[in-house]
Design a protein around this motif. Structure first.
Motif, PDB file in Angstrom:
ATOM      1  N   TYR A  38     -20.465 -17.438   0.613  1.00 31.00           N
ATOM      2  CA  TYR A  38     -21.145 -16.783   1.742  1.00 31.00           C
ATOM      3  C   TYR A  38     -20.342 -16.881   3.043  1.00 31.00           C
ATOM      4  N   GLY A  84     -34.038 -21.091  -9.763  1.00 33.90           N
ATOM      5  CA  GLY A  84     -33.884 -19.681 -10.091  1.00 33.90           C
ATOM      6  C   GLY A  84     -33.832 -18.890  -8.807  1.00 33.90           C
ATOM      7  N   TYR A 127     -21.840 -22.293   6.627  1.00 30.26           N
ATOM      8  CA  TYR A 127     -22.277 -23.669   6.373  1.00 30.26           C
ATOM      9  C   TYR A 127     -23.720 -23.665   5.871  1.00 30.26           C
ATOM     10  N   LEU A 150     -37.636 -23.880  -3.531  1.00 27.17           N
ATOM     11  CA  LEU A 150     -37.019 -22.804  -4.308  1.00 27.17           C
ATOM     12  C   LEU A 150     -35.504 -22.889  -4.093  1.00 27.17           C
ATOM     13  N   GLU A 151     -34.754 -22.947  -5.197  1.00 32.63           N
ATOM     14  CA  GLU A 151     -33.290 -23.097  -5.077  1.00 32.63           C
ATOM     15  C   GLU A 151     -32.662 -22.608  -6.371  1.00 32.63           C
TER      16      GLU A 151
END
Ligand SMILES: C[S@@+](CC[C@H](N)C(=O)[O-])C[C@H]1O[C@@H](n2cnc3c(N)ncnc32)[C@H](O)[C@@H]1O
Length: 230
Positions: free
Chosen positions: A26, A143, A29, A93-94
Protein backbone atom coordinates in the motif's frame (compact mmCIF):
# COMPACT_ATOMS: atom_id res chain seq x y z
CA UNK A 1 15.46 3.75 12.40
CA UNK A 2 16.46 0.04 12.06
CA UNK A 3 14.48 -1.91 9.45
CA UNK A 4 13.74 -5.61 9.02
CA UNK A 5 12.09 -6.84 5.82
CA UNK A 6 9.29 -9.40 6.19
CA UNK A 7 7.16 -10.27 3.12
CA UNK A 8 5.55 -7.02 2.06
CA UNK A 9 6.08 -5.36 5.43
CA UNK A 10 9.10 -3.50 6.70
CA UNK A 11 9.45 -3.23 10.44
CA UNK A 12 11.09 -0.12 11.80
CA UNK A 13 11.91 1.05 15.28
CA UNK A 14 11.21 4.65 16.24
CA UNK A 15 13.67 6.53 18.44
CA UNK A 16 11.57 5.73 21.52
CA UNK A 17 11.83 2.00 20.68
CA UNK A 18 8.22 1.65 19.48
CA UNK A 19 7.80 -0.63 16.47
CA UNK A 20 6.09 0.64 13.31
CA UNK A 21 5.35 -1.31 10.16
CA UNK A 22 5.36 -0.05 6.59
CA UNK A 23 3.29 -1.87 3.95
CA UNK A 24 5.11 -2.12 0.63
CA UNK A 25 1.87 -3.17 -1.05
CA UNK A 26 0.00 0.00 0.00
CA UNK A 27 3.02 2.31 0.36
CA UNK A 28 1.76 3.40 3.78
CA UNK A 29 2.49 2.88 7.46
CA UNK A 30 0.09 0.79 9.52
CA UNK A 31 -0.13 3.48 12.18
CA UNK A 32 1.10 7.00 12.71
CA UNK A 33 4.88 7.23 12.92
CA UNK A 34 4.60 10.10 15.37
CA UNK A 35 2.97 7.86 17.95
CA UNK A 36 0.81 4.84 17.23
CA UNK A 37 -0.37 4.47 20.82
CA UNK A 38 -1.30 8.14 21.02
CA UNK A 39 -3.19 7.88 17.72
CA UNK A 40 -5.18 4.89 19.01
CA UNK A 41 -6.20 6.71 22.17
CA UNK A 42 -6.75 10.23 20.84
CA UNK A 43 -8.25 9.55 17.41
CA UNK A 44 -10.12 6.31 18.03
CA UNK A 45 -10.85 5.52 21.67
CA UNK A 46 -11.49 8.92 23.27
CA UNK A 47 -13.79 10.36 20.58
CA UNK A 48 -15.74 7.06 20.56
CA UNK A 49 -16.49 7.75 24.24
CA UNK A 50 -15.30 4.33 25.33
CA UNK A 51 -14.78 5.47 28.93
CA UNK A 52 -18.31 6.86 29.16
CA UNK A 53 -19.91 3.84 27.46
CA UNK A 54 -17.99 1.42 29.71
CA UNK A 55 -19.67 2.97 32.73
CA UNK A 56 -22.95 1.31 31.68
CA UNK A 57 -21.27 -2.04 32.49
CA UNK A 58 -21.09 -3.45 28.96
CA UNK A 59 -19.50 -2.24 25.77
CA UNK A 60 -19.18 -3.88 22.36
CA UNK A 61 -16.61 -2.80 19.77
CA UNK A 62 -16.11 -3.63 16.10
CA UNK A 63 -12.44 -3.10 15.17
CA UNK A 64 -12.34 -2.91 11.36
CA UNK A 65 -8.75 -3.57 10.20
CA UNK A 66 -7.38 -4.94 13.48
CA UNK A 67 -3.72 -5.04 12.36
CA UNK A 68 -1.50 -5.05 15.45
CA UNK A 69 -4.47 -4.38 17.72
CA UNK A 70 -3.54 -0.88 18.92
CA UNK A 71 -7.13 0.37 18.91
CA UNK A 72 -8.57 -2.65 20.71
CA UNK A 73 -5.82 -2.68 23.33
CA UNK A 74 -6.25 1.06 23.95
CA UNK A 75 -10.01 0.55 24.28
CA UNK A 76 -9.60 -2.25 26.84
CA UNK A 77 -7.23 -0.11 28.93
CA UNK A 78 -9.53 2.91 28.83
CA UNK A 79 -12.72 0.91 29.47
CA UNK A 80 -11.27 -0.84 32.54
CA UNK A 81 -9.80 2.38 33.89
CA UNK A 82 -13.28 3.83 33.70
CA UNK A 83 -15.11 0.79 35.09
CA UNK A 84 -13.09 -2.17 36.43
CA UNK A 85 -16.26 -4.30 36.44
CA UNK A 86 -17.16 -3.83 32.80
CA UNK A 87 -17.70 -6.53 30.21
CA UNK A 88 -16.14 -5.77 26.87
CA UNK A 89 -16.80 -7.60 23.63
CA UNK A 90 -14.53 -6.98 20.63
CA UNK A 91 -14.81 -8.32 17.10
CA UNK A 92 -11.73 -7.61 14.98
CA UNK A 93 -11.76 -7.86 11.17
CA UNK A 94 -8.38 -8.53 9.53
CA UNK A 95 -7.32 -10.43 6.42
CA UNK A 96 -3.58 -10.72 6.95
CA UNK A 97 -2.43 -13.52 9.27
CA UNK A 98 1.12 -12.19 8.79
CA UNK A 99 0.45 -8.90 10.56
CA UNK A 100 -1.42 -10.75 13.33
CA UNK A 101 1.64 -12.95 13.87
CA UNK A 102 3.82 -9.84 14.34
CA UNK A 103 1.87 -9.19 17.56
CA UNK A 104 3.94 -11.92 19.24
CA UNK A 105 7.15 -10.12 18.31
CA UNK A 106 6.41 -6.65 19.64
CA UNK A 107 5.66 -4.84 22.88
CA UNK A 108 3.26 -1.93 23.09
CA UNK A 109 2.58 0.39 26.00
CA UNK A 110 -0.87 -0.98 26.76
CA UNK A 111 -1.61 -2.92 29.95
CA UNK A 112 -3.93 -5.24 28.02
CA UNK A 113 -1.46 -6.09 25.24
CA UNK A 114 -0.67 -9.42 26.94
CA UNK A 115 -4.29 -10.35 26.42
CA UNK A 116 -4.09 -9.46 22.72
CA UNK A 117 -1.03 -11.74 22.49
CA UNK A 118 -2.98 -14.54 24.20
CA UNK A 119 -5.78 -14.08 21.69
CA UNK A 120 -3.37 -14.41 18.78
CA UNK A 121 -1.94 -17.59 20.33
CA UNK A 122 -5.33 -19.27 20.22
CA UNK A 123 -5.94 -21.38 17.14
CA UNK A 124 -9.52 -20.13 16.81
CA UNK A 125 -8.47 -16.49 17.46
CA UNK A 126 -11.11 -16.24 20.16
CA UNK A 127 -10.80 -15.63 23.90
CA UNK A 128 -13.19 -15.13 26.80
CA UNK A 129 -11.40 -14.24 30.00
CA UNK A 130 -11.94 -12.62 33.37
CA UNK A 131 -10.02 -9.38 33.41
CA UNK A 132 -9.62 -7.70 36.80
CA UNK A 133 -13.17 -7.72 38.11
CA UNK A 134 -14.65 -7.70 34.62
CA UNK A 135 -14.68 -9.79 31.47
CA UNK A 136 -13.13 -9.57 28.02
CA UNK A 137 -14.59 -11.47 25.09
CA UNK A 138 -12.61 -11.11 21.86
CA UNK A 139 -12.68 -12.71 18.45
CA UNK A 140 -10.88 -12.01 15.20
CA UNK A 141 -12.57 -12.87 11.93
CA UNK A 142 -9.91 -13.55 9.32
CA UNK A 143 -10.84 -12.65 5.77
CA UNK A 144 -11.78 -9.72 3.61
CA UNK A 145 -13.70 -7.31 5.83
CA UNK A 146 -16.21 -6.78 3.01
CA UNK A 147 -17.20 -10.46 3.41
CA UNK A 148 -16.59 -11.13 7.10
CA UNK A 149 -18.68 -8.13 8.16
CA UNK A 150 -21.71 -9.95 6.78
CA UNK A 151 -21.03 -12.94 9.04
CA UNK A 152 -21.21 -10.84 12.21
CA UNK A 153 -24.50 -11.10 14.08
CA UNK A 154 -23.82 -8.79 17.02
CA UNK A 155 -24.66 -5.08 17.35
CA UNK A 156 -21.96 -2.65 18.45
CA UNK A 157 -21.66 0.50 20.57
CA UNK A 158 -18.39 1.55 18.95
CA UNK A 159 -16.75 1.02 15.57
CA UNK A 160 -13.08 1.70 14.84
CA UNK A 161 -12.50 2.15 11.11
CA UNK A 162 -8.76 1.90 10.38
CA UNK A 163 -8.05 0.74 6.80
CA UNK A 164 -5.23 2.06 4.67
CA UNK A 165 -6.10 5.43 3.11
CA UNK A 166 -9.14 6.04 0.90
CA UNK A 167 -6.74 6.56 -2.04
CA UNK A 168 -4.97 3.21 -1.56
CA UNK A 169 -7.83 1.10 -0.20
CA UNK A 170 -11.02 2.73 -1.55
CA UNK A 171 -13.18 -0.39 -1.16
CA UNK A 172 -13.34 -0.02 2.62
CA UNK A 173 -14.55 3.59 2.48
CA UNK A 174 -17.63 3.18 0.28
CA UNK A 175 -21.28 3.91 1.01
CA UNK A 176 -21.97 0.20 0.51
CA UNK A 177 -19.42 -0.85 3.15
CA UNK A 178 -20.70 1.85 5.52
CA UNK A 179 -24.23 0.47 5.06
CA UNK A 180 -22.92 -2.94 6.19
CA UNK A 181 -21.34 -1.28 9.23
CA UNK A 182 -24.55 0.61 9.96
CA UNK A 183 -26.48 -2.66 9.97
CA UNK A 184 -24.31 -3.72 12.94
CA UNK A 185 -24.44 -0.41 14.82
CA UNK A 186 -26.69 0.17 17.83
CA UNK A 187 -28.64 3.44 17.94
CA UNK A 188 -26.21 5.99 19.38
CA UNK A 189 -23.20 4.00 18.17
CA UNK A 190 -20.06 6.02 17.44
CA UNK A 191 -17.66 5.30 14.58
CA UNK A 192 -14.21 6.87 14.70
CA UNK A 193 -11.61 7.06 11.96
CA UNK A 194 -8.44 9.02 11.22
CA UNK A 195 -9.56 10.22 7.77
CA UNK A 196 -11.34 13.52 7.18
CA UNK A 197 -11.59 13.06 3.39
CA UNK A 198 -14.69 14.70 1.89
CA UNK A 199 -15.63 11.51 0.02
CA UNK A 200 -15.45 9.47 3.23
CA UNK A 201 -17.64 11.91 5.11
CA UNK A 202 -20.14 12.07 2.21
CA UNK A 203 -20.39 8.29 2.13
CA UNK A 204 -20.88 8.11 5.90
CA UNK A 205 -23.69 10.67 5.62
CA UNK A 206 -25.32 8.77 2.75
CA UNK A 207 -25.27 5.65 4.92
CA UNK A 208 -27.13 7.56 7.65
CA UNK A 209 -24.41 8.71 10.05
CA UNK A 210 -24.12 12.22 11.46
CA UNK A 211 -20.57 13.38 10.90
CA UNK A 212 -18.41 15.78 12.88
CA UNK A 213 -14.77 16.69 13.33
CA UNK A 214 -12.69 14.57 15.64
CA UNK A 215 -9.51 15.82 17.28
CA UNK A 216 -6.44 17.02 15.36
CA UNK A 217 -3.50 14.93 16.51
CA UNK A 218 -0.01 15.37 15.03
CA UNK A 219 -1.34 16.88 11.77
CA UNK A 220 -3.38 19.82 10.59
CA UNK A 221 -6.63 18.06 9.65
CA UNK A 222 -9.12 16.63 12.11
CA UNK A 223 -10.13 12.99 12.32
CA UNK A 224 -13.79 12.02 11.86
CA UNK A 225 -16.47 11.00 14.34
CA UNK A 226 -19.69 9.54 12.90
CA UNK A 227 -22.72 8.95 15.08
CA UNK A 228 -25.77 6.83 14.36
CA UNK A 229 -28.46 9.00 15.88
CA UNK A 230 -31.48 6.82 14.95
C1 LIG B 1 -3.80 1.00 8.53
S1 LIG B 1 -3.60 -0.68 9.01
C2 LIG B 1 -4.50 -0.74 10.53
C3 LIG B 1 -3.67 -0.75 11.75
C4 LIG B 1 -4.30 -1.36 12.95
N1 LIG B 1 -5.56 -0.83 13.35
C5 LIG B 1 -3.31 -1.44 14.09
O1 LIG B 1 -3.66 -1.16 15.23
O2 LIG B 1 -2.17 -1.84 13.84
C6 LIG B 1 -4.76 -1.46 7.94
C7 LIG B 1 -5.01 -2.93 8.23
O3 LIG B 1 -6.09 -3.35 7.40
C8 LIG B 1 -5.84 -4.64 6.90
N2 LIG B 1 -6.67 -4.77 5.69
C9 LIG B 1 -6.51 -4.11 4.51
N3 LIG B 1 -7.50 -4.43 3.65
C10 LIG B 1 -8.32 -5.30 4.32
C11 LIG B 1 -9.51 -5.97 3.98
N4 LIG B 1 -10.08 -5.81 2.77
N5 LIG B 1 -10.08 -6.78 4.90
C12 LIG B 1 -9.52 -6.94 6.12
N6 LIG B 1 -8.37 -6.33 6.50
C13 LIG B 1 -7.79 -5.50 5.62
C14 LIG B 1 -4.34 -4.67 6.69
O4 LIG B 1 -3.84 -5.97 6.67
C15 LIG B 1 -3.86 -3.85 7.88
O5 LIG B 1 -3.59 -4.68 8.98
Amino acid sequence: MISTLKLDRIRKELKNGSPVFFSEKYGEYYKSTTGAEEEAIKKFVEPAMVAEKAKSGKISILDVCFGLGHNSAAAIDVAFNSNPNCEITIFGLEYDLGILSEIQEISLNFKSYGLIKELINRKDLQITKKYGQGLVDMKILVGDAMDTIRAVKLKFDVIFLDPFSPKKCPELWTEEFFNDIKALAKPGAILTTYSCARSVRDNLKKAGFEVKDGPCVSRRGPSTVAILTK
